[in-house]
Motif scaffolding. Structure first.
Motif, PDB file in Angstrom:
ATOM      1  N   PHE A  57       4.220 -14.725  20.593  1.00  0.00           N
ATOM      2  CA  PHE A  57       3.491 -15.961  20.343  1.00  0.00           C
ATOM      3  C   PHE A  57       4.329 -17.153  20.783  1.00  0.00           C
ATOM      4  O   PHE A  57       5.554 -17.147  20.637  1.00  0.00           O
ATOM      5  CB  PHE A  57       3.178 -16.105  18.842  1.00  0.00           C
ATOM      6  CG  PHE A  57       2.403 -17.341  18.518  1.00  0.00           C
ATOM      7  CD1 PHE A  57       1.042 -17.420  18.751  1.00  0.00           C
ATOM      8  CD2 PHE A  57       3.042 -18.456  17.998  1.00  0.00           C
ATOM      9  CE1 PHE A  57       0.331 -18.575  18.476  1.00  0.00           C
ATOM     10  CE2 PHE A  57       2.338 -19.615  17.704  1.00  0.00           C
ATOM     11  CZ  PHE A  57       0.977 -19.672  17.951  1.00  0.00           C
TER      12      PHE A  57
ATOM     13  N   HIS B  78       4.202 -21.400  20.263  1.00  0.00           N
ATOM     14  CA  HIS B  78       3.610 -22.624  19.724  1.00  0.00           C
ATOM     15  C   HIS B  78       4.083 -23.756  20.629  1.00  0.00           C
ATOM     16  O   HIS B  78       5.275 -24.037  20.712  1.00  0.00           O
ATOM     17  CB  HIS B  78       4.066 -22.864  18.284  1.00  0.00           C
ATOM     18  CG  HIS B  78       3.642 -24.190  17.727  1.00  0.00           C
ATOM     19  ND1 HIS B  78       2.332 -24.477  17.456  1.00  0.00           N
ATOM     20  CD2 HIS B  78       4.362 -25.299  17.408  1.00  0.00           C
ATOM     21  CE1 HIS B  78       2.250 -25.721  16.983  1.00  0.00           C
ATOM     22  NE2 HIS B  78       3.468 -26.239  16.953  1.00  0.00           N
TER      23      HIS B  78
ATOM     24  N   TRP C 250       3.964 -15.439   7.687  1.00  0.00           N
ATOM     25  CA  TRP C 250       3.805 -15.886   9.077  1.00  0.00           C
ATOM     26  C   TRP C 250       3.599 -17.392   9.169  1.00  0.00           C
ATOM     27  O   TRP C 250       3.208 -17.895  10.215  1.00  0.00           O
ATOM     28  CB  TRP C 250       2.655 -15.147   9.749  1.00  0.00           C
ATOM     29  CG  TRP C 250       3.130 -13.881  10.384  1.00  0.00           C
ATOM     30  CD1 TRP C 250       3.057 -12.626   9.859  1.00  0.00           C
ATOM     31  CD2 TRP C 250       3.764 -13.745  11.653  1.00  0.00           C
ATOM     32  NE1 TRP C 250       3.605 -11.723  10.720  1.00  0.00           N
ATOM     33  CE2 TRP C 250       4.046 -12.382  11.834  1.00  0.00           C
ATOM     34  CE3 TRP C 250       4.136 -14.647  12.639  1.00  0.00           C
ATOM     35  CZ2 TRP C 250       4.678 -11.891  12.977  1.00  0.00           C
ATOM     36  CZ3 TRP C 250       4.759 -14.156  13.775  1.00  0.00           C
ATOM     37  CH2 TRP C 250       5.022 -12.795  13.938  1.00  0.00           C
TER      38      TRP C 250
ATOM     39  N   TRP D 273       2.599 -24.378  10.672  1.00  0.00           N
ATOM     40  CA  TRP D 273       1.583 -23.641  11.404  1.00  0.00           C
ATOM     41  C   TRP D 273       1.704 -22.137  11.184  1.00  0.00           C
ATOM     42  O   TRP D 273       2.692 -21.641  10.664  1.00  0.00           O
ATOM     43  CB  TRP D 273       1.668 -23.971  12.892  1.00  0.00           C
ATOM     44  CG  TRP D 273       3.053 -23.875  13.475  1.00  0.00           C
ATOM     45  CD1 TRP D 273       4.034 -24.826  13.441  1.00  0.00           C
ATOM     46  CD2 TRP D 273       3.623 -22.756  14.142  1.00  0.00           C
ATOM     47  NE1 TRP D 273       5.164 -24.373  14.061  1.00  0.00           N
ATOM     48  CE2 TRP D 273       4.943 -23.098  14.507  1.00  0.00           C
ATOM     49  CE3 TRP D 273       3.142 -21.495  14.483  1.00  0.00           C
ATOM     50  CZ2 TRP D 273       5.778 -22.235  15.187  1.00  0.00           C
ATOM     51  CZ3 TRP D 273       3.979 -20.629  15.167  1.00  0.00           C
ATOM     52  CH2 TRP D 273       5.278 -21.011  15.510  1.00  0.00           C
ATOM     53  N   LYS D 274       0.639 -21.450  11.589  1.00  0.00           N
ATOM     54  CA  LYS D 274       0.571 -19.994  11.487  1.00  0.00           C
ATOM     55  C   LYS D 274      -0.238 -19.485  12.672  1.00  0.00           C
ATOM     56  O   LYS D 274      -1.319 -20.005  12.948  1.00  0.00           O
ATOM     57  CB  LYS D 274      -0.115 -19.597  10.174  1.00  0.00           C
ATOM     58  CG  LYS D 274      -0.272 -18.108   9.989  1.00  0.00           C
ATOM     59  CD  LYS D 274      -0.953 -17.797   8.673  1.00  0.00           C
ATOM     60  CE  LYS D 274      -1.092 -16.296   8.488  1.00  0.00           C
ATOM     61  NZ  LYS D 274      -1.721 -15.973   7.214  1.00  0.00           N
ATOM     62  N   PRO D 275       0.255 -18.462  13.389  1.00  0.00           N
ATOM     63  CA  PRO D 275      -0.545 -17.887  14.475  1.00  0.00           C
ATOM     64  C   PRO D 275      -1.846 -17.288  13.939  1.00  0.00           C
ATOM     65  O   PRO D 275      -1.927 -16.875  12.776  1.00  0.00           O
ATOM     66  CB  PRO D 275       0.357 -16.784  15.039  1.00  0.00           C
ATOM     67  CG  PRO D 275       1.728 -17.126  14.572  1.00  0.00           C
ATOM     68  CD  PRO D 275       1.559 -17.843  13.272  1.00  0.00           C
ATOM     69  N   LEU D 276      -2.861 -17.250  14.781  1.00  0.00           N
ATOM     70  CA  LEU D 276      -4.130 -16.622  14.405  1.00  0.00           C
ATOM     71  C   LEU D 276      -3.922 -15.150  14.085  1.00  0.00           C
ATOM     72  O   LEU D 276      -3.065 -14.491  14.686  1.00  0.00           O
ATOM     73  CB  LEU D 276      -5.138 -16.740  15.541  1.00  0.00           C
ATOM     74  CG  LEU D 276      -5.606 -18.140  15.894  1.00  0.00           C
ATOM     75  CD1 LEU D 276      -6.470 -18.094  17.155  1.00  0.00           C
ATOM     76  CD2 LEU D 276      -6.387 -18.739  14.751  1.00  0.00           C
ATOM     77  N   ASN D 277      -4.713 -14.613  13.173  1.00  0.00           N
ATOM     78  CA  ASN D 277      -4.604 -13.201  12.810  1.00  0.00           C
ATOM     79  C   ASN D 277      -4.806 -12.285  14.006  1.00  0.00           C
ATOM     80  O   ASN D 277      -4.177 -11.237  14.094  1.00  0.00           O
ATOM     81  CB  ASN D 277      -5.587 -12.852  11.702  1.00  0.00           C
ATOM     82  CG  ASN D 277      -5.150 -13.380  10.358  1.00  0.00           C
ATOM     83  OD1 ASN D 277      -3.973 -13.618  10.128  1.00  0.00           O
ATOM     84  ND2 ASN D 277      -6.090 -13.577   9.467  1.00  0.00           N
ATOM     85  N   ASP D 278      -5.681 -12.665  14.945  1.00  0.00           N
ATOM     86  CA  ASP D 278      -5.900 -11.836  16.133  1.00  0.00           C
ATOM     87  C   ASP D 278      -4.607 -11.660  16.915  1.00  0.00           C
ATOM     88  O   ASP D 278      -4.338 -10.588  17.448  1.00  0.00           O
ATOM     89  CB  ASP D 278      -6.956 -12.462  17.047  1.00  0.00           C
ATOM     90  CG  ASP D 278      -8.350 -12.380  16.468  1.00  0.00           C
ATOM     91  OD1 ASP D 278      -8.531 -11.688  15.445  1.00  0.00           O
ATOM     92  OD2 ASP D 278      -9.256 -12.999  17.030  1.00  0.00           O
ATOM     93  N   ILE D 279      -3.809 -12.700  16.982  1.00  0.00           N
ATOM     94  CA  ILE D 279      -2.541 -12.631  17.702  1.00  0.00           C
ATOM     95  C   ILE D 279      -1.564 -11.742  16.947  1.00  0.00           C
ATOM     96  O   ILE D 279      -0.896 -10.892  17.532  1.00  0.00           O
ATOM     97  CB  ILE D 279      -1.958 -14.040  17.904  1.00  0.00           C
ATOM     98  CG1 ILE D 279      -2.860 -14.835  18.839  1.00  0.00           C
ATOM     99  CG2 ILE D 279      -0.532 -13.974  18.429  1.00  0.00           C
ATOM    100  CD1 ILE D 279      -2.544 -16.296  18.934  1.00  0.00           C
TER     101      ILE D 279
END
Length: 109
Positions: free
Chosen positions: A39, A41, A61, A76-82
């Protein structure tokens, strides 16, 4: 295990330790994507001075990053899909299969 890096380019990158020694696809090599990158950002507009993981185990996360300039603090937090490694292909395939089954039941139009 994962770790995050930050730098002068305004990006915070998260890497999976288990993927660092895995072979890369040629397209990733050609684009300069480092091994293990899961990931990036890229919301900061200036050098990122620090990045920190949330210590709460229920939200492991969630990250905070600090940079120079007007947009200094990001939480922030990455999307669950990622995080789950989902590239969306399964959902597209399911939709296509559903359309094919619908057409088969209805017959040609």
């Amino acid at each position: 295990d994962v770790f995050a890096t930050s730098g002068h380019d305004g990006k915070v990158c998260a890497f999976a330790v288990s993927q660092l020694d895995q072979p890369q696809e040629q397209a990733d090599i050609d684009e300069g994507i480092p091994p293990g990158l899961i990931f990036t950002h890229a919301g900061h507009m200036a050098r990122v001075w620090d990045v920190s993981w949330n210590p709460n185990p229920d939200e492991n996360w969630v990250l905070a990053s600090v940079s120079e300039g007007l947009n200094a603090l990001h939480v922030w937090k990455p999307l669950n899909d990622i995080l789950e490694g989902d590239d969306g292909d399964e959902e597209e395939e399911e939709e296509e299969q559903g359309e094919e089954q619908k057409e088969a039941k209805e017959g040609p139009s």
